[in-house]
Scaffold this motif. Structure first.
Motif, PDB file in Angstrom:
ATOM      1  N   GLU A  13       1.465   0.592  -6.443  1.00 23.00           N
ATOM      2  CA  GLU A  13       0.487   0.613  -5.349  1.00 23.00           C
ATOM      3  C   GLU A  13      -0.685   1.534  -5.675  1.00 23.00           C
ATOM      4  OE1 GLU A  13       0.644  -1.593  -3.347  1.00 23.00           O
ATOM      5  OE2 GLU A  13       2.714  -2.091  -2.885  1.00 23.00           O
TER       6      GLU A  13
ATOM      7  N   GLU B  34      -2.889  -0.330  -8.065  1.00 21.36           N
ATOM      8  CA  GLU B  34      -3.594  -1.418  -7.382  1.00 21.36           C
ATOM      9  C   GLU B  34      -4.756  -0.862  -6.549  1.00 21.36           C
ATOM     10  OE1 GLU B  34      -0.835  -3.859  -5.245  1.00 21.36           O
ATOM     11  OE2 GLU B  34       0.241  -4.457  -7.057  1.00 21.36           O
ATOM     12  N   LEU B  35      -4.577   0.346  -6.014  1.00 18.40           N
ATOM     13  CA  LEU B  35      -5.675   0.990  -5.300  1.00 18.40           C
ATOM     14  C   LEU B  35      -6.819   1.309  -6.265  1.00 18.40           C
ATOM     15  CD1 LEU B  35      -7.090   2.415  -2.966  1.00 18.40           C
ATOM     16  CD2 LEU B  35      -5.674   4.435  -3.433  1.00 18.40           C
TER      17      LEU B  35
ATOM     18  N   GLU C 266      -5.174  -1.845  -0.010  1.00 15.41           N
ATOM     19  CA  GLU C 266      -4.395  -1.036  -0.948  1.00 15.41           C
ATOM     20  C   GLU C 266      -4.159   0.380  -0.424  1.00 15.41           C
ATOM     21  OE1 GLU C 266      -2.875  -2.507  -3.125  1.00 15.41           O
ATOM     22  OE2 GLU C 266      -4.013  -4.368  -3.190  1.00 15.41           O
TER      23      GLU C 266
END
Length: 266
Positions: free
Chosen positions: A45, A48-49, A67
Protein backbone atom coordinates in the motif's frame (compact mmCIF):
# COMPACT_ATOMS: atom_id res chain seq x y z
CA UNK A 1 -25.39 -7.82 10.78
CA UNK A 2 -23.08 -4.91 11.64
CA UNK A 3 -24.57 -1.44 11.72
CA UNK A 4 -23.28 1.01 9.10
CA UNK A 5 -22.15 4.30 10.73
CA UNK A 6 -24.15 7.37 9.72
CA UNK A 7 -21.24 9.80 9.24
CA UNK A 8 -18.64 8.25 6.97
CA UNK A 9 -16.46 11.38 7.09
CA UNK A 10 -15.68 10.85 10.77
CA UNK A 11 -12.53 8.97 11.82
CA UNK A 12 -14.47 7.35 14.68
CA UNK A 13 -16.84 5.84 12.12
CA UNK A 14 -13.87 4.28 10.35
CA UNK A 15 -12.58 2.88 13.64
CA UNK A 16 -16.05 1.39 14.19
CA UNK A 17 -16.06 -0.17 10.71
CA UNK A 18 -12.66 -1.80 11.26
CA UNK A 19 -13.80 -3.13 14.65
CA UNK A 20 -16.88 -4.61 12.94
CA UNK A 21 -14.68 -6.29 10.33
CA UNK A 22 -12.84 -8.00 13.19
CA UNK A 23 -16.01 -8.66 15.21
CA UNK A 24 -17.95 -11.92 15.69
CA UNK A 25 -20.03 -11.30 12.56
CA UNK A 26 -17.20 -9.68 10.65
CA UNK A 27 -15.16 -10.60 7.60
CA UNK A 28 -13.44 -14.03 7.73
CA UNK A 29 -10.32 -12.63 6.04
CA UNK A 30 -9.97 -9.65 8.38
CA UNK A 31 -10.57 -11.84 11.44
CA UNK A 32 -7.70 -14.14 10.42
CA UNK A 33 -5.10 -11.39 10.11
CA UNK A 34 -2.18 -10.77 12.46
CA UNK A 35 0.43 -8.01 12.59
CA UNK A 36 2.82 -10.38 10.81
CA UNK A 37 0.39 -11.44 8.06
CA UNK A 38 -0.39 -7.79 7.28
CA UNK A 39 3.25 -6.77 6.80
CA UNK A 40 3.24 -7.41 3.05
CA UNK A 41 0.15 -5.22 2.61
CA UNK A 42 1.73 -2.33 4.52
CA UNK A 43 4.62 -2.43 2.06
CA UNK A 44 2.36 -2.81 -1.00
CA UNK A 45 0.00 0.00 0.00
CA UNK A 46 2.88 2.37 0.71
CA UNK A 47 4.40 1.76 -2.68
CA UNK A 48 1.03 2.13 -4.39
CA UNK A 49 0.71 5.52 -2.68
CA UNK A 50 4.14 6.52 -4.00
CA UNK A 51 3.10 5.39 -7.48
CA UNK A 52 -0.06 7.52 -7.25
CA UNK A 53 1.96 10.55 -6.13
CA UNK A 54 4.29 10.12 -9.10
CA UNK A 55 1.47 9.64 -11.59
CA UNK A 56 0.31 12.36 -13.96
CA UNK A 57 -3.02 13.43 -15.41
CA UNK A 58 -6.44 14.39 -14.14
CA UNK A 59 -6.87 11.20 -12.08
CA UNK A 60 -3.79 11.83 -9.90
CA UNK A 61 -5.71 13.34 -6.98
CA UNK A 62 -8.30 10.56 -7.01
CA UNK A 63 -5.54 7.93 -7.04
CA UNK A 64 -3.80 9.64 -4.13
CA UNK A 65 -7.06 9.81 -2.19
CA UNK A 66 -7.67 6.11 -2.76
CA UNK A 67 -4.15 5.05 -1.79
CA UNK A 68 -3.99 7.33 1.27
CA UNK A 69 -7.19 5.64 2.41
CA UNK A 70 -5.63 2.20 1.94
CA UNK A 71 -2.58 3.23 3.97
CA UNK A 72 -4.86 4.63 6.69
CA UNK A 73 -6.76 1.34 6.73
CA UNK A 74 -3.51 -0.46 7.52
CA UNK A 75 -2.89 1.90 10.44
CA UNK A 76 -6.41 1.33 11.74
CA UNK A 77 -6.25 -2.44 11.33
CA UNK A 78 -2.95 -2.73 13.23
CA UNK A 79 -4.34 -0.42 15.93
CA UNK A 80 -7.45 -2.61 16.20
CA UNK A 81 -5.32 -5.74 16.57
CA UNK A 82 -3.29 -4.05 19.29
CA UNK A 83 -6.44 -2.86 21.03
CA UNK A 84 -7.83 -6.39 21.12
CA UNK A 85 -4.78 -7.59 23.06
CA UNK A 86 -4.76 -4.56 25.35
CA UNK A 87 -1.53 -3.08 23.97
CA UNK A 88 -2.63 0.31 22.59
CA UNK A 89 -5.43 2.03 20.66
CA UNK A 90 -5.61 4.39 17.70
CA UNK A 91 -5.90 7.29 20.14
CA UNK A 92 -2.61 6.20 21.69
CA UNK A 93 -1.03 6.16 18.22
CA UNK A 94 -2.36 9.66 17.51
CA UNK A 95 -1.14 10.99 20.86
CA UNK A 96 2.27 9.40 20.34
CA UNK A 97 2.87 10.94 16.91
CA UNK A 98 1.47 14.32 18.02
CA UNK A 99 3.82 14.38 21.00
CA UNK A 100 6.74 13.39 18.80
CA UNK A 101 5.99 16.10 16.23
CA UNK A 102 5.80 18.78 18.91
CA UNK A 103 9.03 17.56 20.52
CA UNK A 104 10.89 17.42 17.20
CA UNK A 105 9.75 20.88 16.07
CA UNK A 106 10.93 23.16 18.88
CA UNK A 107 11.31 25.94 16.29
CA UNK A 108 7.50 25.82 15.80
CA UNK A 109 6.23 24.86 19.28
CA UNK A 110 9.11 26.35 21.28
CA UNK A 111 11.61 29.18 21.24
CA UNK A 112 14.37 27.54 19.17
CA UNK A 113 15.47 29.67 16.22
CA UNK A 114 16.42 28.21 12.81
CA UNK A 115 17.75 29.88 9.68
CA UNK A 116 16.46 27.32 7.19
CA UNK A 117 15.69 23.66 6.46
CA UNK A 118 19.34 22.62 7.05
CA UNK A 119 19.03 23.70 10.69
CA UNK A 120 15.72 21.87 10.97
CA UNK A 121 17.27 18.60 9.76
CA UNK A 122 20.27 19.04 12.07
CA UNK A 123 18.03 19.64 15.09
CA UNK A 124 15.75 16.75 14.11
CA UNK A 125 18.69 14.31 14.02
CA UNK A 126 20.01 15.58 17.35
CA UNK A 127 16.61 15.20 19.01
CA UNK A 128 16.27 11.66 17.61
CA UNK A 129 19.67 10.78 19.10
CA UNK A 130 18.54 12.05 22.49
CA UNK A 131 15.31 10.05 22.26
CA UNK A 132 17.06 6.79 21.40
CA UNK A 133 19.91 7.18 23.89
CA UNK A 134 23.62 6.77 23.38
CA UNK A 135 24.68 4.57 20.46
CA UNK A 136 28.15 3.41 19.38
CA UNK A 137 29.91 6.37 17.75
CA UNK A 138 30.12 4.81 14.29
CA UNK A 139 26.99 2.64 14.29
CA UNK A 140 25.12 2.65 10.97
CA UNK A 141 21.65 2.33 12.53
CA UNK A 142 19.94 2.16 9.14
CA UNK A 143 16.14 1.64 9.42
CA UNK A 144 14.32 -1.28 7.85
CA UNK A 145 13.62 -0.35 4.23
CA UNK A 146 13.31 -2.04 0.82
CA UNK A 147 16.77 -3.39 -0.05
CA UNK A 148 17.70 -0.86 -2.75
CA UNK A 149 16.60 2.09 -0.64
CA UNK A 150 18.46 0.67 2.39
CA UNK A 151 21.66 0.31 0.35
CA UNK A 152 21.38 4.01 -0.49
CA UNK A 153 20.82 4.92 3.17
CA UNK A 154 23.82 2.81 4.23
CA UNK A 155 25.92 4.82 1.79
CA UNK A 156 24.57 8.08 3.19
CA UNK A 157 25.60 7.01 6.70
CA UNK A 158 29.11 5.87 5.70
CA UNK A 159 29.49 9.12 3.76
CA UNK A 160 29.08 10.99 7.07
CA UNK A 161 31.82 8.81 8.56
CA UNK A 162 34.19 9.76 5.69
CA UNK A 163 34.21 6.16 4.43
CA UNK A 164 33.32 6.75 0.80
CA UNK A 165 34.66 7.19 -2.72
CA UNK A 166 35.96 10.65 -3.57
CA UNK A 167 34.04 10.99 -6.83
CA UNK A 168 31.80 9.32 -9.40
CA UNK A 169 34.81 7.90 -11.28
CA UNK A 170 35.86 5.99 -8.17
CA UNK A 171 32.41 4.43 -7.82
CA UNK A 172 32.36 3.54 -11.53
CA UNK A 173 35.64 1.65 -11.10
CA UNK A 174 34.08 -0.24 -8.17
CA UNK A 175 30.98 -1.09 -10.22
CA UNK A 176 33.20 -2.42 -13.04
CA UNK A 177 35.23 -4.43 -10.53
CA UNK A 178 32.06 -6.00 -9.10
CA UNK A 179 30.80 -6.81 -12.61
CA UNK A 180 34.08 -8.60 -13.34
CA UNK A 181 33.70 -10.63 -10.14
CA UNK A 182 30.12 -11.49 -11.13
CA UNK A 183 31.32 -12.72 -14.52
CA UNK A 184 33.90 -14.89 -12.74
CA UNK A 185 31.21 -16.30 -10.44
CA UNK A 186 29.03 -17.08 -13.48
CA UNK A 187 31.95 -18.93 -15.04
CA UNK A 188 32.35 -20.94 -11.82
CA UNK A 189 28.59 -21.69 -11.93
CA UNK A 190 28.20 -21.74 -8.14
CA UNK A 191 24.88 -20.28 -7.02
CA UNK A 192 26.14 -18.98 -3.68
CA UNK A 193 28.99 -17.13 -5.41
CA UNK A 194 26.67 -15.69 -8.06
CA UNK A 195 24.21 -14.48 -5.40
CA UNK A 196 27.06 -12.90 -3.43
CA UNK A 197 28.53 -11.05 -6.39
CA UNK A 198 25.15 -9.97 -7.78
CA UNK A 199 24.38 -8.43 -4.39
CA UNK A 200 27.69 -6.54 -4.51
CA UNK A 201 26.88 -5.25 -8.01
CA UNK A 202 23.47 -3.96 -6.91
CA UNK A 203 24.92 -2.38 -3.78
CA UNK A 204 27.63 -0.63 -5.82
CA UNK A 205 25.05 0.65 -8.31
CA UNK A 206 23.06 2.12 -5.42
CA UNK A 207 26.19 4.00 -4.33
CA UNK A 208 26.72 5.20 -7.89
CA UNK A 209 23.22 6.66 -7.82
CA UNK A 210 24.03 8.40 -4.54
CA UNK A 211 27.15 10.00 -6.01
CA UNK A 212 25.11 11.13 -9.00
CA UNK A 213 22.65 12.78 -6.57
CA UNK A 214 19.93 10.38 -7.71
CA UNK A 215 17.93 8.25 -5.27
CA UNK A 216 18.18 4.72 -6.76
CA UNK A 217 14.72 3.58 -5.62
CA UNK A 218 13.10 6.46 -7.49
CA UNK A 219 15.36 5.95 -10.51
CA UNK A 220 14.39 2.27 -10.68
CA UNK A 221 10.67 3.04 -10.29
CA UNK A 222 10.93 5.30 -13.32
CA UNK A 223 12.87 2.60 -15.18
CA UNK A 224 10.18 0.04 -14.33
CA UNK A 225 7.44 2.36 -15.57
CA UNK A 226 9.38 3.04 -18.77
CA UNK A 227 9.82 -0.69 -19.45
CA UNK A 228 6.13 -1.42 -18.80
CA UNK A 229 5.07 1.39 -21.13
CA UNK A 230 7.34 0.13 -23.91
CA UNK A 231 6.25 -3.48 -23.41
CA UNK A 232 2.56 -2.59 -23.58
CA UNK A 233 3.12 -0.45 -26.67
CA UNK A 234 5.07 -3.26 -28.34
CA UNK A 235 2.19 -5.70 -27.87
CA UNK A 236 -0.30 -3.03 -28.98
CA UNK A 237 1.61 -2.34 -32.21
CA UNK A 238 1.71 -6.03 -33.07
CA UNK A 239 -2.00 -6.42 -32.36
CA UNK A 240 -2.79 -3.41 -34.56
CA UNK A 241 -1.08 -5.23 -37.43
CA UNK A 242 -3.12 -8.38 -36.76
CA UNK A 243 -0.11 -10.27 -35.40
CA UNK A 244 -0.09 -12.61 -32.40
CA UNK A 245 2.85 -11.20 -30.44
CA UNK A 246 3.20 -14.38 -28.40
CA UNK A 247 3.85 -16.42 -31.55
CA UNK A 248 6.74 -14.22 -32.72
CA UNK A 249 10.38 -15.26 -32.53
CA UNK A 250 12.76 -13.51 -30.14
CA UNK A 251 14.25 -11.53 -33.04
CA UNK A 252 10.78 -10.46 -34.24
CA UNK A 253 9.80 -9.39 -30.72
CA UNK A 254 12.98 -7.33 -30.52
CA UNK A 255 11.92 -5.62 -33.75
CA UNK A 256 8.60 -4.59 -32.19
CA UNK A 257 10.44 -3.46 -29.08
CA UNK A 258 12.50 -1.05 -31.18
CA UNK A 259 9.33 0.13 -32.94
CA UNK A 260 7.70 0.79 -29.56
CA UNK A 261 10.71 2.79 -28.34
CA UNK A 262 10.66 4.88 -31.54
CA UNK A 263 6.88 5.41 -31.31
CA UNK A 264 7.05 6.59 -27.70
CA UNK A 265 9.76 9.11 -28.52
CA UNK A 266 7.47 10.89 -30.99
Amino acid sequence: MAKTPADLRNIESLVEIVASLRGPDGCPWDKEQTHESLTQYAIEETFELVEAIESAGAERDQKMKDELGDVLFQVLLHSQLASERGAFTLNDVIENVATKLIRRHPHVFGDVKVSGSADVVKNWEEIKKQEKGAKPEYALNVPALPALQRAYKIGKRTEKFKFDWENVEGVMLKVEEEFDELREALDNDVDSEIEHELGDVLFSLAQLGRHLQMEPEQVLRKGNARFEERFNKMVELAKAEGIDWGALSTEEKEGYWLKAKAWLKK
